[in-house]
Design an enzyme around this catalytic site. Sequence first.
Site, PDB file in Angstrom:
ATOM      1  CB  CYS B  35      -0.897   0.053   1.228  1.00 15.15           C
ATOM      2  SG  CYS B  35      -2.251  -1.090   1.151  1.00 15.15           S
ATOM      3  CG  ASP B  37       0.521   4.606   3.743  1.00 14.59           C
ATOM      4  OD1 ASP B  37      -0.146   3.579   3.582  1.00 14.59           O
ATOM      5  OD2 ASP B  37       0.097   5.749   3.497  1.00 14.59           O
ATOM      6  CB  CYS B  62       4.738   9.844   1.854  1.00  7.97           C
ATOM      7  SG  CYS B  62       3.126  10.042   2.600  1.00  7.97           S
ATOM      8  CB  CYS B 106      -0.872  10.420   6.242  1.00  6.17           C
ATOM      9  SG  CYS B 106      -0.108  10.138   4.653  1.00  6.17           S
TER      10      CYS B 106
END
Lengths: 399, 351
Positions: B35, B37, B62, B106
């Site tokens: 994926c 992350d 990231c 995130c």
Amino acid sequence: METIYLDNNATTRVDPEVVETMLPYFTEQFGNPSSLHEYGNRVGLALKKARGQIQALLGAEYDTEIVFTSCGTESDSTAILSALKAQPQRREIITTQVEHPAVLALCEHLEKEGYTVHYLAVDGQGRLDLEQYQSLLSEQTAIVSVMWANNETGTFFPVLEMAEMAHARGVMFHTDAVQAVGKIPMDLKNSKIDMLSLSGHKLHGPKGIGVLYLRRGTRFRPLLRGGHQERGRRAGTENAASIVALGKAAELALQAMEHENTEVRRLRDKLEKGILSQVNYAFITGDPDNRLPNTSNIAFEYIEGESILLMLNKFGIAASSGSACTSGSLEPSHVMRAMGLPYTAAHGTVRFSLSRDTTEADIDRVIVVLPGIIDQLRTLSPYWKYNAPVKESFDPAYA
Amino acid sequence: MWNYSEKVQEHFFNPRNAGELEEANGIGDVGSLSCGDALRLMLKVDPDTETILDARFQTFGCGSAIASSSALTEIIKGKTLDEALAVSNQDIADYLDGLPPEKMHCSVMGREALQAAVANYKGEEWSDDHEEGALVCKCFAIDEVMIEDTIRANHLSTVQDVTHYTKAGGGCSACHEGIEDILNRVLAERGEAPVGSNLQPSDSRSEGHIIPDDQVSGVWVSSSAGEKAMTAADVAADAMAALSQIELPDTPVVPDTAPVTGNTAKPVMNNLQRMRRIEAVIERVRPQLQRDHGDVELIDIDGSNIHIRLTGACTNCQLASMTLSGIQQQMMEELGEFVKLIPVKSAAVGV
């Protein structure tokens, strides 16, 4: 801090000589080349000269085969849509899975309009299967559009051979050569390529100017109608300053061709050797033996590309990544997916693209800085411990 | 380059509480390599007080994923488990002075890791019902999965419907083509005609009212399917109305039958009552605007013309005209009459 620009496949610095050449066309040489007076005439002659300079870079037979457009994307769209309109009975397109979005997005759109598009697959090193290609060519094929060199990995496709194969079946051949023009010698007059796209800003020219090479005798329908410019093939008043600039950029690219394939290549190879000798779990993507001399795409396993770029940027180094996070999409680059890159590496690719501006000192600095960045990010990663991956012990049930 | 806030950059370059936590008694693992992350959140919880004594993280991802992880550990340290579970992904984003819309996932991952870690501490299984797709509407950060699910669940058939239900498409309208594509896919599965056909005046399903241009923003807009082609302003106004329904449950619900025009819908009120209601609407929308560092104040009431001033971040916001339409919509719902919102001076926008 001195910045190091290694993102020349995204865009290049406009050569100062090119800037100098174009500036008068904003001021005293402001005429419209279509006008029947001295102002227009002077600009018209300058455009003629630029056409010749680009003809020389491409090895085209006639300067009238050069059609100026606004960018590579426009050239791609013009070429593909022209082939469809000029041959309405042919309803199929052949292209590859790793084309630039300028071609891919258009093809996906055309599929919705009822055209059939065949996307040629690539192997792990980004190479095509020419037997598959041969089997797809038919009387139904309106056009083949295959890039000369891939923008992410630099890998070449055998476009000269593929154009021959297309012609043998009576099929038109277009190549998006935006990354290849100016980096490798070309001799279009002795090829079967019918159409070719190039973009000014990839070869130290300005942005907003492109070319569609259109072989004499190729059936053509314009994208933009409304004027006689470019012999009716692309209406709209010519972007005179940028055309003149692109002509100069083409002349300089021809002069630098040797340097590109010796010195730039040497620096690229030095960069790769310097990084791979210090960083484990890293490898070159694409076909190492058959690619652009300026491009290096390296996959770093167990870390994510955007965070590498942010760190590099902090050290004044500009590169790019095929990571999902740099583009805002959730998938890594379509090129990496098409090559079937291992999932441990698909998000961690970094592209370094050099140019004739790149110096030895630039490369030396990257070789010094990068291994530390990789190490730091891997230390943060739950997949990494004691300089090696630990993925067995970290495998979330919730992906 | 992403437009990361200073704080995101700071937490990325100098992450707090990174690394393993040896004495962790609650561990939450989410994400995956494929994926792009993944996050391990480690908590040291005091069993007597259920207070988080220490929190550390390891993240693959990231810049904003690493910064969100760092922010999360800072936020929850010292909190009890119940307090920590009350932390939303928006709180994480706010702590970092905001995240780009494409990066909000995130902060969602941070919150999921927290839930997983608390469940792990309590010896429970945490199940993830979260699925995400490619971002379609960048103005409101709405992804493909959410749009598709909403279309299916509610049998939606127009872009305007989708905007009503999800907000997607209510901003700059650049994603309308993308929404149409999703609609057409689902409509095709249902065996229905594609979206474009709704816009044909001859279509039998077009029973909605034709709204004269000059009062386009002065009439309630029906949310039923088969509306006539709408202007962007309509869609935007509708989006705000939908937004107000979601976030302000006390707002009257937009009727989904025929449009209702003003004065007959609500009893006549005196000037003082009317003024108070107008003020109430303004007060109600302010927290929303303040969250985005903007604000609004009431300047004057002149019959059906209500003068207001947008301030702060609203002043130069490209969505300001949409904000105005939204407030106007709420105003009309509250008053049951046609009113026009007029921005004064500092708000350089037109409705």
